[in-house]
Structure formats: structure tokens, C-alpha cells
Design a protein around this motif. Structure first.
Motif, PDB file in Angstrom:
ATOM      1  N   TRP A  59       0.952  -1.293  -0.124  1.00 48.67           N
ATOM      2  CA  TRP A  59       0.055   0.054  -0.057  1.00 48.67           C
ATOM      3  C   TRP A  59       0.844   1.326   0.129  1.00 48.67           C
ATOM      4  O   TRP A  59       2.028   1.265   0.576  1.00 48.67           O
ATOM      5  CB  TRP A  59      -0.799   0.135   1.228  1.00 48.67           C
ATOM      6  CG  TRP A  59      -2.165  -0.819   1.200  1.00 48.67           C
ATOM      7  CD1 TRP A  59      -2.256  -2.335   1.433  1.00 48.67           C
ATOM      8  CD2 TRP A  59      -3.374  -0.556   0.770  1.00 48.67           C
ATOM      9  NE1 TRP A  59      -3.490  -2.727   1.014  1.00 48.67           N
ATOM     10  CE2 TRP A  59      -4.162  -1.523   0.651  1.00 48.67           C
ATOM     11  CE3 TRP A  59      -4.068   0.661   0.441  1.00 48.67           C
ATOM     12  CZ2 TRP A  59      -5.606  -1.661   0.402  1.00 48.67           C
ATOM     13  CZ3 TRP A  59      -5.226   0.661  -0.117  1.00 48.67           C
ATOM     14  CH2 TRP A  59      -6.114  -0.298   0.213  1.00 48.67           C
ATOM     15  N   LYS A  70      -4.179  10.269   0.093  1.00 48.13           N
ATOM     16  CA  LYS A  70      -4.411   9.566  -1.143  1.00 48.13           C
ATOM     17  C   LYS A  70      -3.773   7.952  -0.873  1.00 48.13           C
ATOM     18  O   LYS A  70      -2.412   7.726  -0.608  1.00 48.13           O
ATOM     19  CB  LYS A  70      -3.693  10.025  -2.462  1.00 48.13           C
ATOM     20  CG  LYS A  70      -3.527   9.370  -3.806  1.00 48.13           C
ATOM     21  CD  LYS A  70      -2.892   9.986  -4.797  1.00 48.13           C
ATOM     22  CE  LYS A  70      -2.746   9.076  -6.001  1.00 48.13           C
ATOM     23  NZ  LYS A  70      -1.854   9.859  -7.047  1.00 48.13           N
ATOM     24  N   VAL A  72      -3.250   4.073  -2.416  1.00 49.73           N
ATOM     25  CA  VAL A  72      -3.093   3.475  -3.697  1.00 49.73           C
ATOM     26  C   VAL A  72      -2.878   1.767  -3.166  1.00 49.73           C
ATOM     27  O   VAL A  72      -2.021   1.676  -2.279  1.00 49.73           O
ATOM     28  CB  VAL A  72      -1.880   3.811  -4.451  1.00 49.73           C
ATOM     29  CG1 VAL A  72      -1.961   3.141  -5.879  1.00 49.73           C
ATOM     30  CG2 VAL A  72      -1.859   5.212  -4.747  1.00 49.73           C
ATOM     31  N   SER A  73      -3.999   1.055  -3.583  1.00 53.33           N
ATOM     32  CA  SER A  73      -3.746  -0.322  -3.265  1.00 53.33           C
ATOM     33  C   SER A  73      -2.720  -0.854  -4.046  1.00 53.33           C
ATOM     34  O   SER A  73      -2.221  -0.467  -5.042  1.00 53.33           O
ATOM     35  CB  SER A  73      -5.159  -0.789  -2.996  1.00 53.33           C
ATOM     36  OG  SER A  73      -5.241  -1.108  -4.644  1.00 53.33           O
ATOM     37  N   THR A  75      -3.147  -3.202  -5.916  1.00 50.31           N
ATOM     38  CA  THR A  75      -3.614  -3.536  -7.565  1.00 50.31           C
ATOM     39  C   THR A  75      -3.892  -2.268  -8.178  1.00 50.31           C
ATOM     40  O   THR A  75      -4.190  -2.191  -9.297  1.00 50.31           O
ATOM     41  CB  THR A  75      -4.880  -4.246  -7.491  1.00 50.31           C
ATOM     42  OG1 THR A  75      -5.824  -3.263  -6.607  1.00 50.31           O
ATOM     43  CG2 THR A  75      -4.949  -5.393  -6.646  1.00 50.31           C
ATOM     44  N   GLY A  76      -3.292  -1.111  -7.515  1.00 48.70           N
ATOM     45  CA  GLY A  76      -3.430   0.028  -8.262  1.00 48.70           C
ATOM     46  C   GLY A  76      -4.616   0.863  -7.946  1.00 48.70           C
ATOM     47  O   GLY A  76      -4.739   2.069  -8.441  1.00 48.70           O
ATOM     48  N   ARG A  77      -5.498   0.469  -7.305  1.00 45.21           N
ATOM     49  CA  ARG A  77      -6.849   1.297  -6.953  1.00 45.21           C
ATOM     50  C   ARG A  77      -6.587   2.548  -6.074  1.00 45.21           C
ATOM     51  O   ARG A  77      -5.868   2.242  -5.263  1.00 45.21           O
ATOM     52  CB  ARG A  77      -7.776   0.349  -6.267  1.00 45.21           C
ATOM     53  CG  ARG A  77      -9.303   1.242  -5.886  1.00 45.21           C
ATOM     54  CD  ARG A  77     -10.243   0.289  -5.557  1.00 45.21           C
ATOM     55  NE  ARG A  77     -11.574   0.828  -5.679  1.00 45.21           N
ATOM     56  CZ  ARG A  77     -12.317   0.792  -4.755  1.00 45.21           C
ATOM     57  NH1 ARG A  77     -12.347   0.054  -3.693  1.00 45.21           N
ATOM     58  NH2 ARG A  77     -13.700   1.575  -4.617  1.00 45.21           N
ATOM     59  N   ILE A  78      -7.090   3.569  -6.413  1.00 45.81           N
ATOM     60  CA  ILE A  78      -6.721   5.126  -5.452  1.00 45.81           C
ATOM     61  C   ILE A  78      -7.893   5.337  -4.949  1.00 45.81           C
ATOM     62  O   ILE A  78      -9.119   5.262  -5.431  1.00 45.81           O
ATOM     63  CB  ILE A  78      -6.403   6.098  -6.565  1.00 45.81           C
ATOM     64  CG1 ILE A  78      -5.129   5.834  -7.339  1.00 45.81           C
ATOM     65  CG2 ILE A  78      -6.232   7.488  -6.014  1.00 45.81           C
ATOM     66  CD1 ILE A  78      -4.575   6.779  -8.407  1.00 45.81           C
ATOM     67  N   THR A  79      -7.637   5.422  -3.603  1.00 46.23           N
ATOM     68  CA  THR A  79      -8.816   5.746  -2.589  1.00 46.23           C
ATOM     69  C   THR A  79      -8.384   7.186  -2.110  1.00 46.23           C
ATOM     70  O   THR A  79      -7.087   7.379  -1.696  1.00 46.23           O
ATOM     71  CB  THR A  79      -9.194   4.946  -1.529  1.00 46.23           C
ATOM     72  OG1 THR A  79      -9.284   3.555  -2.089  1.00 46.23           O
ATOM     73  CG2 THR A  79     -10.310   5.441  -0.763  1.00 46.23           C
TER      74      THR A  79
END
Length: 116
Positions: A59, A70, A72-73, A75-79
């Protein structure tokens, strides 16, 4: 700084976590060992589990202006996580004069009659 971070964040700032502030660590977004400053713009509340996850997994966490985080998981998912508190602080307050330099007498207005 602790009171300011707690007032801003209220709970763990990891996505979907709502562990209350009293159960959280104050974490350096950029680790102090990597040169991250101990400032309110580089600190956020993370519960112990998410604090460990941040340091021991893929992460990634970045702190944006205003305390927005910000995530970033792996897998590239941004929250994006914005501070929940309605308490707002200026990021660069104007310095106040030292008490010895402050005037205790209001300036006189020539058009206003003197009260005594």
C-alpha cells in the motif's frame, strides 16, 4: 500537534476504517527515518493495524494539501480520504506580534468624542 491532528482526523484515516482517535497512532506519512518532517502536513491518525499495513505491505500513502490522504492499493486502486472534521485550520497562519509589541490602547479617532 497531537490535538490538531486528532481534531482534524477524528478516527483512523485508512479507507473505510472508523477506529476512534484514542485507539490510533499518529503516523508520519513520509517516515521520519526517510526524512519526513514532524509537521501537521505529514501526520495522520492510523489505527495500529493500518499503521502496520502501511509499513509492511505494498500500500502507498501520500498526504495532499488540507490533510487529504491518497491511498493506492497493491492493485493500483486509488482511494481519496478527506478529513471528516469540520474544524478547519489555516495552513500558514500569520505570525502574531509578541505581547510586548502589542498596543493595549486603541488608536484615537479625531471625529469620536472622548468618553471621559
Amino acid at each position: 500537534m497531537q490535538r490538531r491532528i486528532t481534531a482534524r482526523d477524528l478516527h483512523c484515516r485508512a479507507p473505510a476504517c472508523r477506529a476512534p482517535a484514542h485507539r490510533c497512532d499518529i503516523d508520519h506519512t513520509i517516515a521520519a527515518t526517510d526524512g519526513g518532517p514532524t509537521t501537521t502536513t505529514n501526520l495522520a491518525l492510523l489505527c495500529r493495524a493500518h499503521h502496520s499495513l502501511k509499513h509492511h505491505s505494498d500500500w502507498q500513502l501520500t498526504q495532499l494539501p488540507g490533510g487529504t490522504l491518497k491511498w493506492v492499493s497493491p492493485t493500483g486502486r486509488i482511494t481519496i480520504d478527506r478529513p471528516p472534521s469540520r474544524v478547519r485550520f489555516s495552513t500558514d497562519p500569520a505570525p502574531s506580534k509578541p505581547r510586548s509589541e502589542r498596543s493595549t490602547v486603541p488608536p484615537e479617532d479625531p471625529d469620536t468624542p472622548h468618553p471621559f
